[in-house]
Design an enzyme around this catalytic site. Structure first.
Site, PDB file in Angstrom:
ATOM      1  N   HIS A   1       5.778 114.324  21.954  1.00 47.03           N
ATOM      2  CA  HIS A   1       5.756 115.175  20.765  1.00 47.03           C
ATOM      3  C   HIS A   1       6.037 116.633  21.114  1.00 47.03           C
ATOM      4  CE1 HIS A   1       4.564 116.528  16.768  1.00 47.03           C
ATOM      5  NE2 HIS A   1       3.779 117.426  17.343  1.00 47.03           N
TER       6      HIS A   1
ATOM      7  N   SER B   1      12.218 113.682  24.010  1.00 47.03           N
ATOM      8  CA  SER B   1      12.658 112.616  24.902  1.00 47.03           C
ATOM      9  C   SER B   1      14.026 112.938  25.465  1.00 47.03           C
ATOM     10  CB  SER B   1      12.703 111.278  24.157  1.00 47.03           C
ATOM     11  OG  SER B   1      13.629 111.343  23.085  1.00 47.03           O
TER      12      SER B   1
ATOM     13  N   LYS C   1      13.773 102.123  14.129  1.00 47.21           N
ATOM     14  CA  LYS C   1      14.330 101.488  15.321  1.00 47.21           C
ATOM     15  C   LYS C   1      13.229 100.842  16.156  1.00 47.21           C
ATOM     16  CE  LYS C   1      15.624 104.104  18.693  1.00 47.21           C
ATOM     17  NZ  LYS C   1      14.800 103.601  19.825  1.00 47.21           N
ATOM     18  N   ASP C   2      12.113 101.547  16.351  1.00 46.41           N
ATOM     19  CA  ASP C   2      11.011 100.985  17.115  1.00 46.41           C
ATOM     20  C   ASP C   2      10.379  99.802  16.387  1.00 46.41           C
ATOM     21  OD1 ASP C   2      11.485 102.870  18.999  1.00 46.41           O
ATOM     22  OD2 ASP C   2       9.845 104.203  18.405  1.00 46.41           O
TER      23      ASP C   2
ATOM     24  N   GLU D   1       1.046  85.087  39.164  1.00 47.42           N
ATOM     25  CA  GLU D   1       1.793  85.256  37.921  1.00 47.42           C
ATOM     26  C   GLU D   1       3.163  85.854  38.218  1.00 47.42           C
ATOM     27  OE1 GLU D   1       0.947  84.169  35.068  1.00 47.42           O
ATOM     28  OE2 GLU D   1      -1.092  83.559  35.554  1.00 47.42           O
TER      29      GLU D   1
END
Length: 230
Positions: free
Chosen positions: A43, A47, A69-70, A113
């Site tokens: 924020h 980005s 989009k997210d 795993e």
């Protein structure tokens, strides 16, 4: 020694299980706290982008562009998660993990795993237990330190051909370690795991820091030559 300190004794027992269970329980809360810091930094500073340019002077609202989009990405993720849970619950597991535990017999082939296979391959590539634990810790410390080791002045890896090619070599090496970790212990797999481990540490500790300096040197040299020409 480090191994005895991690075990809480001279062998794996209740203290070991309690410690790893506590770590397994606490880690999600740590990750949640780091996610809050990540959102706060996103924020405040924004980005990055594929071109690596500064976008502080040209921004768009987060509300309708990135949130939609997210949301689409979350829907795809939930769809894949639902398919795995309801139709293929054992797809990512190994059949040996369904064998009841026997305290009197050690399994011939241990398969963790899938997301720990590359770490397990590094661990069993080193004969010394303490050195294997140190190597795993050094691996994660190197991954955390990657942003601080990079001193390159070029914004995006798209403009750094050498870094981009070596990065994909690093990704292929991790995938190969993942495959080696799922195989039985044989001379060929042990040798391949050791070679991949050497390549991994060479990239994280030698190639990546040196390459950042080398590419910065090339970039600054080219910039000075252009300025001198003009």
């Amino acid at each position: 020694q480090i191994v005895y300190w991690l075990w809480g004794g001279f062998s794996i027992d209740h203290p070991t299980l309690n410690r790893f269970y506590s770590f397994h329980y606490t880690l999600p809360f740590v990750l949640a706290g780091l996610s809050i810091f990540h959102i706060a930094a996103l924020h405040q500073y924004g980005s990055t982008n594929p071109l690596g340019v500064n976008t502080q002077t040209s921004t768009i609202p987060f509300g309708i562009y990135f949130s939609s989009k997210d949301l689409l990405g979350v829907c795809y993720l939930l769809l894949a998660y639902a398919v795995l849970v309801f139709f293929y619950p054992e797809a990512l597991g190994h059949p040996d993990n369904l064998i009841p535990a026997n305290p009197y017999a050690t399994p011939q082939h241990i398969v963790p795993e899938w997301y720990f296979l590359w770490v397990y391959a590094i661990l069993r590539s080193i004969p010394n237990k303490a050195a294997g634990v140190i190597a795993i810790g050094l691996t994660f410390a190197s991954l955390i330190a990657l942003p601080f080791l990079s001193t390159v002045h070029i914004g995006s890896p798209r403009f750094r051909i050498i870094s981009e090619r070596l990065y994909w070599v690093f990704v292929a090496d991790v995938f190969l370690l993942t495959w080696v970790g799922a195989q039985e212990i044989m001379p060929a797999t042990v040798l391949l795991g050791q070679v991949c481990t050497v390549v991994l540490f060479a990239y994280l500790l030698v190639i990546y820091p040196f390459l950042s300096w080398f590419e910065s040197y090339l970039y600054l040299s080219a910039t000075r030559s252009v300025k001198a020409t003009n």
